[in-house]
Write an enzyme that holds these catalytic residues in place. Structure first.
Site, PDB file in Angstrom:
ATOM      1  N   CYS A  66     -62.209  58.178 -20.847  1.00 23.02           N
ATOM      2  CA  CYS A  66     -62.373  57.086 -19.888  1.00 23.02           C
ATOM      3  C   CYS A  66     -63.792  56.991 -19.331  1.00 23.02           C
ATOM      4  CB  CYS A  66     -61.381  57.244 -18.740  1.00 23.02           C
ATOM      5  SG  CYS A  66     -59.648  57.115 -19.253  1.00 23.02           S
ATOM      6  N   HIS A  70     -63.707  53.048 -12.527  1.00 27.28           N
ATOM      7  CA  HIS A  70     -62.749  53.090 -13.632  1.00 27.28           C
ATOM      8  C   HIS A  70     -61.369  52.726 -13.119  1.00 27.28           C
ATOM      9  CE1 HIS A  70     -60.244  54.389 -16.866  1.00 27.28           C
ATOM     10  NE2 HIS A  70     -59.880  55.524 -16.281  1.00 27.28           N
ATOM     11  N   ASN A  77     -54.675  50.591 -17.478  1.00 29.00           N
ATOM     12  CA  ASN A  77     -55.772  51.520 -17.761  1.00 29.00           C
ATOM     13  C   ASN A  77     -56.128  51.421 -19.240  1.00 29.00           C
ATOM     14  OD1 ASN A  77     -57.450  53.688 -18.297  1.00 29.00           O
ATOM     15  ND2 ASN A  77     -56.282  55.162 -17.084  1.00 29.00           N
TER      16      ASN A  77
END
Length: 354
Positions: free
Chosen positions: A152, A278, A308
Protein backbone atom coordinates in the site's frame (compact mmCIF):
# COMPACT_ATOMS: atom_id res chain seq x y z
CA UNK A 1 21.41 19.05 13.11
CA UNK A 2 19.03 18.97 10.16
CA UNK A 3 15.33 19.73 10.53
CA UNK A 4 14.35 16.21 9.52
CA UNK A 5 16.81 14.47 11.82
CA UNK A 6 15.88 16.65 14.78
CA UNK A 7 12.19 15.92 14.22
CA UNK A 8 12.85 12.19 13.95
CA UNK A 9 14.83 12.28 17.18
CA UNK A 10 12.17 14.25 19.03
CA UNK A 11 9.24 12.17 17.84
CA UNK A 12 10.79 8.75 17.44
CA UNK A 13 12.89 7.07 20.12
CA UNK A 14 14.32 3.70 19.28
CA UNK A 15 10.99 1.92 19.79
CA UNK A 16 8.58 4.76 19.27
CA UNK A 17 5.04 5.29 20.41
CA UNK A 18 2.69 8.22 20.09
CA UNK A 19 0.50 9.25 23.01
CA UNK A 20 -2.36 6.80 23.36
CA UNK A 21 -1.05 4.50 20.62
CA UNK A 22 0.67 1.23 21.39
CA UNK A 23 3.19 0.51 18.65
CA UNK A 24 6.34 -1.54 18.31
CA UNK A 25 7.50 0.23 15.15
CA UNK A 26 11.25 0.73 15.12
CA UNK A 27 11.60 4.35 14.10
CA UNK A 28 15.20 5.19 14.87
CA UNK A 29 17.02 8.31 13.62
CA UNK A 30 17.58 8.52 9.86
CA UNK A 31 19.73 10.70 7.67
CA UNK A 32 18.02 13.78 6.28
CA UNK A 33 17.65 13.98 2.49
CA UNK A 34 20.61 15.71 0.86
CA UNK A 35 19.92 19.28 -0.20
CA UNK A 36 19.70 19.61 -3.96
CA UNK A 37 22.14 21.85 -5.75
CA UNK A 38 20.36 24.95 -7.08
CA UNK A 39 21.38 24.00 -10.62
CA UNK A 40 19.45 20.72 -10.53
CA UNK A 41 16.04 20.58 -12.16
CA UNK A 42 12.84 20.66 -10.17
CA UNK A 43 9.85 18.35 -10.51
CA UNK A 44 6.12 19.04 -10.76
CA UNK A 45 3.08 16.77 -10.65
CA UNK A 46 1.35 17.85 -13.85
CA UNK A 47 -1.84 15.74 -13.84
CA UNK A 48 -3.69 12.70 -12.56
CA UNK A 49 -5.74 10.02 -14.34
CA UNK A 50 -7.70 7.00 -13.13
CA UNK A 51 -9.27 3.79 -14.38
CA UNK A 52 -11.77 1.70 -12.43
CA UNK A 53 -13.57 -1.56 -13.20
CA UNK A 54 -17.20 -0.99 -14.11
CA UNK A 55 -18.53 -3.57 -11.65
CA UNK A 56 -19.69 -2.10 -8.33
CA UNK A 57 -20.09 -4.53 -5.42
CA UNK A 58 -22.26 -3.32 -2.53
CA UNK A 59 -22.01 -4.14 1.15
CA UNK A 60 -25.30 -5.97 0.88
CA UNK A 61 -23.76 -8.53 -1.47
CA UNK A 62 -20.70 -9.08 0.70
CA UNK A 63 -22.67 -8.97 3.94
CA UNK A 64 -25.04 -11.66 2.73
CA UNK A 65 -22.08 -13.97 2.12
CA UNK A 66 -20.37 -13.17 5.44
CA UNK A 67 -23.57 -13.21 7.48
CA UNK A 68 -23.26 -9.58 8.65
CA UNK A 69 -25.44 -6.49 8.04
CA UNK A 70 -24.45 -3.60 5.75
CA UNK A 71 -23.94 -1.22 8.67
CA UNK A 72 -21.56 -3.64 10.43
CA UNK A 73 -19.21 -3.25 7.47
CA UNK A 74 -19.64 0.54 7.42
CA UNK A 75 -18.86 0.85 11.14
CA UNK A 76 -15.71 -1.26 10.89
CA UNK A 77 -14.33 0.07 7.60
CA UNK A 78 -16.16 3.18 6.39
CA UNK A 79 -16.80 1.37 3.08
CA UNK A 80 -20.21 1.18 1.40
CA UNK A 81 -19.22 -0.11 -2.05
CA UNK A 82 -16.15 -0.98 -4.06
CA UNK A 83 -15.04 -1.72 -7.65
CA UNK A 84 -14.12 -5.31 -8.52
CA UNK A 85 -12.58 -6.47 -11.78
CA UNK A 86 -14.15 -9.25 -13.83
CA UNK A 87 -12.10 -12.36 -14.62
CA UNK A 88 -11.28 -11.16 -18.15
CA UNK A 89 -10.00 -7.73 -17.04
CA UNK A 90 -6.25 -7.18 -16.80
CA UNK A 91 -4.45 -4.92 -14.39
CA UNK A 92 -2.04 -3.66 -17.04
CA UNK A 93 -4.97 -2.54 -19.21
CA UNK A 94 -6.43 -0.42 -16.42
CA UNK A 95 -2.97 0.92 -15.54
CA UNK A 96 -2.45 1.92 -19.17
CA UNK A 97 -5.89 3.54 -19.30
CA UNK A 98 -5.12 5.62 -16.21
CA UNK A 99 -1.75 6.59 -17.69
CA UNK A 100 -3.32 7.53 -21.01
CA UNK A 101 -5.79 9.81 -19.24
CA UNK A 102 -3.05 11.46 -17.18
CA UNK A 103 -0.94 12.11 -20.28
CA UNK A 104 -3.89 13.62 -22.14
CA UNK A 105 -4.68 15.91 -19.22
CA UNK A 106 -1.04 17.04 -19.12
CA UNK A 107 -1.01 17.66 -22.89
CA UNK A 108 1.85 15.20 -23.37
CA UNK A 109 2.44 12.27 -25.70
CA UNK A 110 3.68 8.83 -24.70
CA UNK A 111 6.87 9.57 -26.66
CA UNK A 112 7.64 12.29 -24.12
CA UNK A 113 8.06 9.70 -21.36
CA UNK A 114 11.47 8.61 -20.13
CA UNK A 115 10.14 6.33 -17.38
CA UNK A 116 7.03 4.29 -16.67
CA UNK A 117 6.90 3.06 -13.07
CA UNK A 118 4.04 0.87 -11.87
CA UNK A 119 3.50 0.32 -8.15
CA UNK A 120 1.63 -2.95 -7.70
CA UNK A 121 1.44 -6.15 -5.68
CA UNK A 122 -0.94 -7.87 -8.09
CA UNK A 123 0.58 -7.80 -11.58
CA UNK A 124 -1.18 -10.16 -14.00
CA UNK A 125 1.87 -12.44 -14.21
CA UNK A 126 4.94 -13.05 -12.05
CA UNK A 127 6.88 -12.17 -15.19
CA UNK A 128 6.85 -9.85 -17.02
CA UNK A 129 6.30 -6.85 -14.79
CA UNK A 130 3.24 -4.75 -15.52
CA UNK A 131 5.25 -1.63 -16.40
CA UNK A 132 6.74 -2.76 -19.74
CA UNK A 133 3.30 -3.95 -20.86
CA UNK A 134 1.83 -0.60 -19.88
CA UNK A 135 4.59 1.29 -21.70
CA UNK A 136 3.96 -0.80 -24.80
CA UNK A 137 0.22 -0.22 -24.66
CA UNK A 138 0.80 3.53 -24.41
CA UNK A 139 3.38 3.61 -27.20
CA UNK A 140 6.08 4.88 -24.84
CA UNK A 141 8.91 3.40 -26.90
CA UNK A 142 11.58 5.72 -25.44
CA UNK A 143 10.78 4.89 -21.82
CA UNK A 144 12.38 2.53 -19.37
CA UNK A 145 9.78 0.59 -17.41
CA UNK A 146 9.74 -1.37 -14.14
CA UNK A 147 7.48 -2.26 -11.22
CA UNK A 148 7.84 -1.21 -7.57
CA UNK A 149 6.52 -3.17 -4.59
CA UNK A 150 5.92 -1.83 -1.05
CA UNK A 151 2.25 -2.90 -1.05
CA UNK A 152 0.00 0.00 0.00
CA UNK A 153 3.04 2.31 0.24
CA UNK A 154 3.90 1.49 -3.37
CA UNK A 155 2.72 4.74 -4.95
CA UNK A 156 4.81 6.87 -2.56
CA UNK A 157 7.83 4.62 -3.19
CA UNK A 158 7.38 4.85 -6.98
CA UNK A 159 6.92 8.61 -6.70
CA UNK A 160 10.19 8.87 -4.78
CA UNK A 161 12.03 7.00 -7.55
CA UNK A 162 10.49 9.07 -10.34
CA UNK A 163 11.19 12.37 -8.60
CA UNK A 164 14.80 11.38 -7.83
CA UNK A 165 15.47 10.36 -11.44
CA UNK A 166 14.25 13.72 -12.71
CA UNK A 167 16.08 15.71 -10.03
CA UNK A 168 19.29 13.84 -10.91
CA UNK A 169 18.88 14.82 -14.56
CA UNK A 170 18.52 11.20 -15.67
CA UNK A 171 14.93 11.68 -16.88
CA UNK A 172 12.71 14.58 -17.86
CA UNK A 173 9.25 13.03 -17.71
CA UNK A 174 7.95 10.05 -15.76
CA UNK A 175 4.59 8.34 -15.45
CA UNK A 176 3.99 6.96 -11.95
CA UNK A 177 1.08 4.52 -11.66
CA UNK A 178 -0.47 2.83 -8.65
CA UNK A 179 -2.56 -0.18 -9.67
CA UNK A 180 -3.87 -3.16 -7.75
CA UNK A 181 -6.55 -5.82 -8.20
CA UNK A 182 -6.74 -6.77 -4.55
CA UNK A 183 -9.84 -8.89 -5.14
CA UNK A 184 -7.56 -11.41 -6.86
CA UNK A 185 -5.72 -12.15 -3.59
CA UNK A 186 -8.61 -11.74 -1.12
CA UNK A 187 -10.47 -14.64 0.50
CA UNK A 188 -14.17 -13.83 -0.11
CA UNK A 189 -15.11 -15.58 3.14
CA UNK A 190 -12.60 -13.81 5.40
CA UNK A 191 -14.37 -11.20 7.56
CA UNK A 192 -11.08 -9.38 8.16
CA UNK A 193 -10.45 -8.63 4.50
CA UNK A 194 -13.38 -9.51 2.21
CA UNK A 195 -15.19 -6.19 2.64
CA UNK A 196 -12.04 -4.06 2.67
CA UNK A 197 -10.04 -4.64 -0.49
CA UNK A 198 -10.94 -3.57 -4.01
CA UNK A 199 -9.55 -2.87 -7.49
CA UNK A 200 -8.43 0.21 -9.40
CA UNK A 201 -5.60 2.18 -11.00
CA UNK A 202 -4.40 5.77 -10.90
CA UNK A 203 -1.52 7.62 -12.55
CA UNK A 204 0.38 10.88 -12.08
CA UNK A 205 2.63 12.57 -14.64
CA UNK A 206 5.90 13.93 -13.25
CA UNK A 207 7.62 16.60 -15.30
CA UNK A 208 10.90 18.50 -15.16
CA UNK A 209 10.65 22.21 -14.51
CA UNK A 210 13.25 24.94 -14.76
CA UNK A 211 11.90 26.61 -11.63
CA UNK A 212 11.86 25.41 -8.06
CA UNK A 213 10.66 21.85 -7.55
CA UNK A 214 7.18 21.38 -6.12
CA UNK A 215 7.56 17.86 -4.66
CA UNK A 216 9.28 16.57 -1.58
CA UNK A 217 11.41 15.66 0.20
CA UNK A 218 9.91 12.16 0.26
CA UNK A 219 10.05 10.46 3.66
CA UNK A 220 10.26 6.65 3.58
CA UNK A 221 10.39 4.14 6.43
CA UNK A 222 10.15 0.44 7.12
CA UNK A 223 10.02 -2.05 9.99
CA UNK A 224 10.16 -5.68 8.92
CA UNK A 225 9.30 -6.80 12.46
CA UNK A 226 5.70 -6.07 11.51
CA UNK A 227 5.82 -8.23 8.41
CA UNK A 228 3.76 -11.04 9.94
CA UNK A 229 0.70 -8.82 10.32
CA UNK A 230 -0.11 -8.44 6.59
CA UNK A 231 0.98 -11.37 4.43
CA UNK A 232 0.22 -13.20 1.22
CA UNK A 233 2.33 -16.33 0.88
CA UNK A 234 3.29 -17.91 -2.44
CA UNK A 235 1.45 -21.08 -1.51
CA UNK A 236 -2.17 -19.90 -1.72
CA UNK A 237 -1.46 -16.27 -2.60
CA UNK A 238 -4.26 -15.06 -0.32
CA UNK A 239 -3.85 -12.00 1.90
CA UNK A 240 -4.01 -12.54 5.67
CA UNK A 241 -4.23 -9.50 7.95
CA UNK A 242 -4.18 -8.97 11.70
CA UNK A 243 -6.47 -5.97 11.78
CA UNK A 244 -5.97 -4.76 15.35
CA UNK A 245 -2.16 -4.69 15.17
CA UNK A 246 -2.23 -3.17 11.70
CA UNK A 247 -4.61 -0.43 12.83
CA UNK A 248 -2.38 0.63 15.72
CA UNK A 249 0.79 0.61 13.64
CA UNK A 250 -0.86 2.50 10.76
CA UNK A 251 -2.10 5.31 13.02
CA UNK A 252 1.34 5.65 14.63
CA UNK A 253 3.32 5.62 11.38
CA UNK A 254 0.97 7.89 9.41
CA UNK A 255 0.88 10.43 12.22
CA UNK A 256 4.66 10.43 12.55
CA UNK A 257 5.37 10.56 8.80
CA UNK A 258 2.88 13.41 8.34
CA UNK A 259 4.78 15.60 10.79
CA UNK A 260 8.12 14.65 9.27
CA UNK A 261 7.04 15.38 5.69
CA UNK A 262 5.52 18.74 6.59
CA UNK A 263 8.58 19.88 8.50
CA UNK A 264 10.93 18.61 5.78
CA UNK A 265 8.95 20.77 3.33
CA UNK A 266 9.25 23.76 5.66
CA UNK A 267 5.51 23.91 6.39
CA UNK A 268 3.31 23.73 9.44
CA UNK A 269 0.31 21.42 9.36
CA UNK A 270 -1.94 24.50 9.31
CA UNK A 271 -0.36 25.48 5.97
CA UNK A 272 -1.34 22.21 4.26
CA UNK A 273 -4.47 22.61 2.13
CA UNK A 274 -5.30 18.91 1.78
CA UNK A 275 -4.25 15.70 3.53
CA UNK A 276 -4.45 12.67 1.24
CA UNK A 277 -3.80 9.58 3.34
CA UNK A 278 -3.85 6.00 2.10
CA UNK A 279 -7.50 4.96 2.05
CA UNK A 280 -7.05 1.83 4.15
CA UNK A 281 -9.93 2.13 6.58
CA UNK A 282 -12.25 4.97 7.53
CA UNK A 283 -11.42 4.56 11.22
CA UNK A 284 -7.71 4.97 10.50
CA UNK A 285 -8.37 8.20 8.60
CA UNK A 286 -10.44 9.53 11.49
CA UNK A 287 -7.88 8.48 14.12
CA UNK A 288 -4.95 10.12 12.32
CA UNK A 289 -6.92 13.31 11.71
CA UNK A 290 -7.97 13.48 15.36
CA UNK A 291 -4.46 12.75 16.66
CA UNK A 292 -2.97 15.54 14.56
CA UNK A 293 -5.82 17.98 15.15
CA UNK A 294 -6.70 18.23 11.46
CA UNK A 295 -10.02 19.74 10.34
CA UNK A 296 -12.16 16.95 8.85
CA UNK A 297 -12.76 18.99 5.70
CA UNK A 298 -9.06 18.88 4.84
CA UNK A 299 -8.69 15.10 5.22
CA UNK A 300 -9.78 13.30 2.05
CA UNK A 301 -12.13 10.38 2.68
CA UNK A 302 -13.24 8.55 -0.47
CA UNK A 303 -12.91 5.02 0.85
CA UNK A 304 -16.70 4.78 1.04
CA UNK A 305 -17.05 4.36 -2.71
CA UNK A 306 -13.65 2.87 -3.65
CA UNK A 307 -12.58 0.59 -0.79
CA UNK A 308 -8.89 -0.12 -0.19
CA UNK A 309 -7.20 -0.38 -3.59
CA UNK A 310 -3.70 -0.62 -2.08
CA UNK A 311 -1.16 1.22 -4.29
CA UNK A 312 -3.96 2.92 -6.24
CA UNK A 313 -5.58 4.74 -3.31
CA UNK A 314 -3.48 7.92 -3.41
CA UNK A 315 -3.94 8.78 -7.11
CA UNK A 316 -7.61 7.78 -6.89
CA UNK A 317 -8.00 10.14 -3.92
CA UNK A 318 -6.25 12.94 -5.82
CA UNK A 319 -8.60 12.52 -8.78
CA UNK A 320 -11.60 12.35 -6.42
CA UNK A 321 -10.45 15.60 -4.78
CA UNK A 322 -10.17 17.36 -8.14
CA UNK A 323 -13.63 16.17 -9.11
CA UNK A 324 -15.13 17.39 -5.83
CA UNK A 325 -13.43 20.80 -6.07
CA UNK A 326 -11.11 20.13 -3.13
CA UNK A 327 -7.87 20.19 -5.14
CA UNK A 328 -6.66 23.01 -7.36
CA UNK A 329 -3.29 24.10 -8.83
CA UNK A 330 -1.05 25.62 -6.19
CA UNK A 331 -2.58 23.71 -3.28
CA UNK A 332 -0.17 22.21 -0.78
CA UNK A 333 -1.09 18.51 -0.59
CA UNK A 334 0.37 16.05 1.90
CA UNK A 335 0.42 12.44 0.70
CA UNK A 336 1.04 9.62 3.17
CA UNK A 337 0.67 5.85 3.06
CA UNK A 338 1.25 2.77 5.21
CA UNK A 339 1.35 -0.84 4.12
CA UNK A 340 2.61 -4.39 4.51
CA UNK A 341 6.21 -4.81 5.44
CA UNK A 342 5.60 -2.68 7.50
CA UNK A 343 6.40 0.20 5.17
CA UNK A 344 5.32 3.84 5.16
CA UNK A 345 6.05 7.12 3.40
CA UNK A 346 4.94 10.72 3.02
CA UNK A 347 5.64 13.87 1.04
CA UNK A 348 4.19 17.30 0.31
CA UNK A 349 3.29 18.30 -3.24
CA UNK A 350 2.43 21.77 -4.46
CA UNK A 351 -0.13 20.56 -6.95
CA UNK A 352 0.13 21.25 -10.67
CA UNK A 353 2.45 23.23 -12.88
CA UNK A 354 3.74 26.68 -11.83
Amino acid sequence: MSVLCSLRLRLAPRRATLPGVTSTLRLGPVRAPLALASSRPGVVAASVGVSLPATIVSNAEIGARLGVPDEWIVRRTGIRSRRVAKAHERLDQHAASAGRQALARAGLAAQDLDLVIVATTTADELMPNAAPLVAHALGATRAGAFDVGSACTGFISALAVGVAQIEAGRARCALVIGADFMSRITDPDDRATAAVFADGAGAVVLEQTDGAGRIGPVILGADGAGGEHIRADRGDGVIQMHGHETFRAAVAALSLATGQAAEAAGLGLEEIDLFVFHQANGRILAAVGERLGLPAGRVVDCIGEYGNTSAATLPLALAFSEREGLLAPGHQVLLAAFGAGFTWGATVIEWGRP
